[in-house]
Design a protein around this motif. Sequence first.
Motif, PDB file in Angstrom:
ATOM      1  N   UNK A  53      -0.393  -0.004  -4.951  1.00 12.46           N
ATOM      2  CA  UNK A  53      -0.444   1.224  -4.163  1.00 12.46           C
ATOM      3  C   UNK A  53      -1.643   1.182  -3.222  1.00 12.46           C
ATOM      4  N   UNK A  54      -1.404   1.522  -1.981  1.00 11.23           N
ATOM      5  CA  UNK A  54      -2.498   1.601  -1.012  1.00 11.23           C
ATOM      6  C   UNK A  54      -3.069   3.005  -1.075  1.00 11.23           C
ATOM      7  N   UNK A  55      -4.377   3.137  -1.266  1.00  8.12           N
ATOM      8  CA  UNK A  55      -4.984   4.469  -1.352  1.00  8.12           C
ATOM      9  C   UNK A  55      -4.693   5.303  -0.097  1.00  8.12           C
ATOM     10  N   UNK A  56      -4.548   6.613  -0.293  1.00  7.44           N
ATOM     11  CA  UNK A  56      -4.194   7.517   0.799  1.00  7.44           C
ATOM     12  C   UNK A  56      -5.179   7.431   1.966  1.00  7.44           C
ATOM     13  N   UNK A  57      -6.457   7.256   1.686  1.00  2.31           N
ATOM     14  CA  UNK A  57      -7.426   7.175   2.775  1.00  2.31           C
ATOM     15  C   UNK A  57      -7.206   5.935   3.633  1.00  2.31           C
ATOM     16  N   UNK A  58      -6.691   4.863   3.048  1.00  2.39           N
ATOM     17  CA  UNK A  58      -6.357   3.655   3.826  1.00  2.39           C
ATOM     18  C   UNK A  58      -5.073   3.867   4.613  1.00  2.39           C
ATOM     19  N   UNK A  59      -4.075   4.504   4.003  1.00  5.38           N
ATOM     20  CA  UNK A  59      -2.793   4.757   4.671  1.00  5.38           C
ATOM     21  C   UNK A  59      -3.014   5.575   5.936  1.00  5.38           C
ATOM     22  N   UNK A  60      -3.914   6.536   5.871  1.00  2.00           N
ATOM     23  CA  UNK A  60      -4.177   7.413   7.009  1.00  2.00           C
ATOM     24  C   UNK A  60      -4.648   6.649   8.238  1.00  2.00           C
ATOM     25  N   UNK A  61      -5.221   5.482   8.054  1.00  2.00           N
ATOM     26  CA  UNK A  61      -5.702   4.686   9.177  1.00  2.00           C
ATOM     27  C   UNK A  61      -4.738   3.609   9.638  1.00  2.00           C
ATOM     28  N   UNK A  62      -3.630   3.457   8.957  1.00  2.00           N
ATOM     29  CA  UNK A  62      -2.678   2.392   9.283  1.00  2.00           C
ATOM     30  C   UNK A  62      -1.586   2.928  10.210  1.00  2.00           C
ATOM     31  N   UNK A  63      -1.976   3.256  11.429  1.00  2.00           N
ATOM     32  CA  UNK A  63      -1.080   3.930  12.361  1.00  2.00           C
ATOM     33  C   UNK A  63      -0.652   3.061  13.533  1.00  2.00           C
ATOM     34  N   UNK A  64      -0.995   1.775  13.496  1.00  2.00           N
ATOM     35  CA  UNK A  64      -0.589   0.867  14.567  1.00  2.00           C
ATOM     36  C   UNK A  64      -0.390  -0.529  13.989  1.00  2.00           C
ATOM     37  N   UNK A  65       0.293  -1.357  14.746  1.00  2.00           N
ATOM     38  CA  UNK A  65       0.507  -2.738  14.328  1.00  2.00           C
ATOM     39  C   UNK A  65      -0.838  -3.446  14.162  1.00  2.00           C
ATOM     40  N   UNK A  66      -1.765  -3.196  15.078  1.00  2.00           N
ATOM     41  CA  UNK A  66      -3.083  -3.826  14.986  1.00  2.00           C
ATOM     42  C   UNK A  66      -3.815  -3.448  13.710  1.00  2.00           C
ATOM     43  N   UNK A  67      -3.768  -2.171  13.344  1.00  2.00           N
ATOM     44  CA  UNK A  67      -4.429  -1.714  12.115  1.00  2.00           C
ATOM     45  C   UNK A  67      -3.762  -2.320  10.885  1.00  2.00           C
ATOM     46  N   UNK A  68      -2.439  -2.435  10.919  1.00  2.00           N
ATOM     47  CA  UNK A  68      -1.716  -3.047   9.798  1.00  2.00           C
ATOM     48  C   UNK A  68      -2.072  -4.523   9.698  1.00  2.00           C
ATOM     49  N   UNK A  69      -2.173  -5.202  10.847  1.00  2.00           N
ATOM     50  CA  UNK A  69      -2.559  -6.616  10.857  1.00  2.00           C
ATOM     51  C   UNK A  69      -3.962  -6.794  10.280  1.00  2.00           C
ATOM     52  N   UNK A  70      -4.882  -5.907  10.651  1.00  2.00           N
ATOM     53  CA  UNK A  70      -6.246  -5.975  10.101  1.00  2.00           C
ATOM     54  C   UNK A  70      -6.224  -5.793   8.584  1.00  2.00           C
ATOM     55  N   UNK A  71      -5.400  -4.864   8.111  1.00  2.00           N
ATOM     56  CA  UNK A  71      -5.281  -4.651   6.667  1.00  2.00           C
ATOM     57  C   UNK A  71      -4.737  -5.911   5.990  1.00  2.00           C
TER      58      UNK A  71
END
Length: 88
Positions: A53-71
């Motif tokens: 499970x990805x913590x909610x505070x991390x999910x809130x920042x995953x709003x673009x392909x670039x952010x997902x790639x960084x994750x």
Amino acid sequence: MSPLEDARQMVAEALQVDPAVVGADTGVLNTEAWDSIVHINIMLALEERAGGVIPHDRVAGLLSVGAIADFLASIPAGRPAAHDTSTA
């Protein structure tokens, strides 16, 4: 596959489009088809990849392909970056 290519593929599958039209800047704010259901599907695929499970505070920042790639790039090889709630 690089984290960016992996993120592009993941988002393209959720949006049901060709990965060639998905860039690092593709995201919630500039992609009309990226609605809440698509976002949930992307997060579920990301959790599967991350191994928990990805913590909610991390999910809130995953709003673009670039952010997902960084994750994805932050996940150590063979070790999930997500929070395993099975022991909580």
